[in-house]
Design a protein around this motif. Sequence first.
Motif, PDB file in Angstrom:
ATOM      1  N   HIS A  21       0.879  -1.247  -0.095  1.00 44.71           N
ATOM      2  CA  HIS A  21      -0.034   0.050   0.093  1.00 44.71           C
ATOM      3  C   HIS A  21       0.991   1.132  -0.194  1.00 44.71           C
ATOM      4  CE1 HIS A  21      -2.500   3.362   2.185  1.00 44.71           C
ATOM      5  NE2 HIS A  21      -3.161   2.988   1.212  1.00 44.71           N
ATOM      6  N   ARG A  22       1.524   1.556   1.091  1.00 45.02           N
ATOM      7  CA  ARG A  22       2.586   2.655   1.075  1.00 45.02           C
ATOM      8  C   ARG A  22       3.927   2.147   1.864  1.00 45.02           C
ATOM      9  NH1 ARG A  22      -1.338   7.257   3.826  1.00 45.02           N
ATOM     10  NH2 ARG A  22      -2.504   7.703   1.888  1.00 45.02           N
ATOM     11  N   TYR A  24       6.546   3.669   4.059  1.00 43.12           N
ATOM     12  CA  TYR A  24       6.972   4.543   5.235  1.00 43.12           C
ATOM     13  C   TYR A  24       8.469   4.374   5.690  1.00 43.12           C
ATOM     14  CZ  TYR A  24       1.993   5.475   5.802  1.00 43.12           C
ATOM     15  OH  TYR A  24       0.789   5.967   5.471  1.00 43.12           O
ATOM     16  N   TYR A 192      -1.065   9.276  10.043  1.00 37.11           N
ATOM     17  CA  TYR A 192      -1.459   8.459   8.893  1.00 37.11           C
ATOM     18  C   TYR A 192      -2.650   7.412   9.416  1.00 37.11           C
ATOM     19  CZ  TYR A 192       2.436  10.590   6.228  1.00 37.11           C
ATOM     20  OH  TYR A 192       3.083  11.210   5.595  1.00 37.11           O
ATOM     21  N   LEU A 194      -3.378   3.949   9.493  1.00 36.92           N
ATOM     22  CA  LEU A 194      -2.367   2.576   9.061  1.00 36.92           C
ATOM     23  C   LEU A 194      -3.183   1.618   8.391  1.00 36.92           C
ATOM     24  CD1 LEU A 194       0.050   2.238  11.959  1.00 36.92           C
ATOM     25  CD2 LEU A 194       0.345   3.583   9.834  1.00 36.92           C
ATOM     26  N   ASP A 198       1.036  -1.817   4.345  1.00 39.22           N
ATOM     27  CA  ASP A 198       2.077  -0.864   4.534  1.00 39.22           C
ATOM     28  C   ASP A 198       3.172  -1.341   4.958  1.00 39.22           C
ATOM     29  OD1 ASP A 198       0.261   1.363   4.050  1.00 39.22           O
ATOM     30  OD2 ASP A 198      -0.066   1.686   6.318  1.00 39.22           O
TER      31      ASP A 198
END
Length: 232
Positions: A21-22, A24, A192, A194, A198
């Motif tokens: 998804h992302r 970090y 953010y 979560l 991620d």
Amino acid sequence: MHSVPIASVPVRGSLDDFTVHRIYCIGRNFADHIREMGHAAPASSAPADRAPPVFFMKPADAVVANDTLIPYPRGTHDLHHEVELVVALGTDRDGIVETAEALDLVFGYSVGLDLTRRDLQANAKSKGLPWDVAKGFDRSAPIAPIVPVTLCGHPDGARLSLQVNGNTVQDAPLSDMLYSVPEVLHELSKLYDLRAGDLVFMGTPAGVGPLLPGDRYVAAVDGVAELRGGIA
């Protein structure tokens, strides 16, 4: 219409991949790395001594599979390695996550490299500008297959290391992190929501340095994951 590939990472022991998804990343999470980058490090990991965590992001499709030769990136003459524990989240959570509950979100762990165009980062810092281009570029996040918590537990006491061409260049226990996994997830959740998918790169110890064409690397979180690759 052109179809866009979905960024994903293999999962050990499963035929299903982990859809990203992302990504970090936390900076300045090891005191020795803070010092080698020319900054004053906190006296301890006690909350009263620590500065707030520094976060930045990479695009999801920056992930690179194990055993891959990565082309030397454009726009830089000083590509650097930063070996990191990677945390993969498997549960959505809106709002602030308390540290006591944070590990419930973790699907598994891996090891990765936060590749950095160091010259671009230094130039941006010197001018007080953002340094996104130094971190968030194509193929800047090599990562080993994700190991589910059910197979590896939570590797609090493991060692994080990187070898380049057979020489150990980074090596530190995960206990040296200023912010633990639950603390990082808590701090991230202040900014953010979560999500499952991620990835969180947990920061690097001292020893960062250049990767050159022809170099080969082996990154590891002992007893958990190993990443192999090189620069084409």
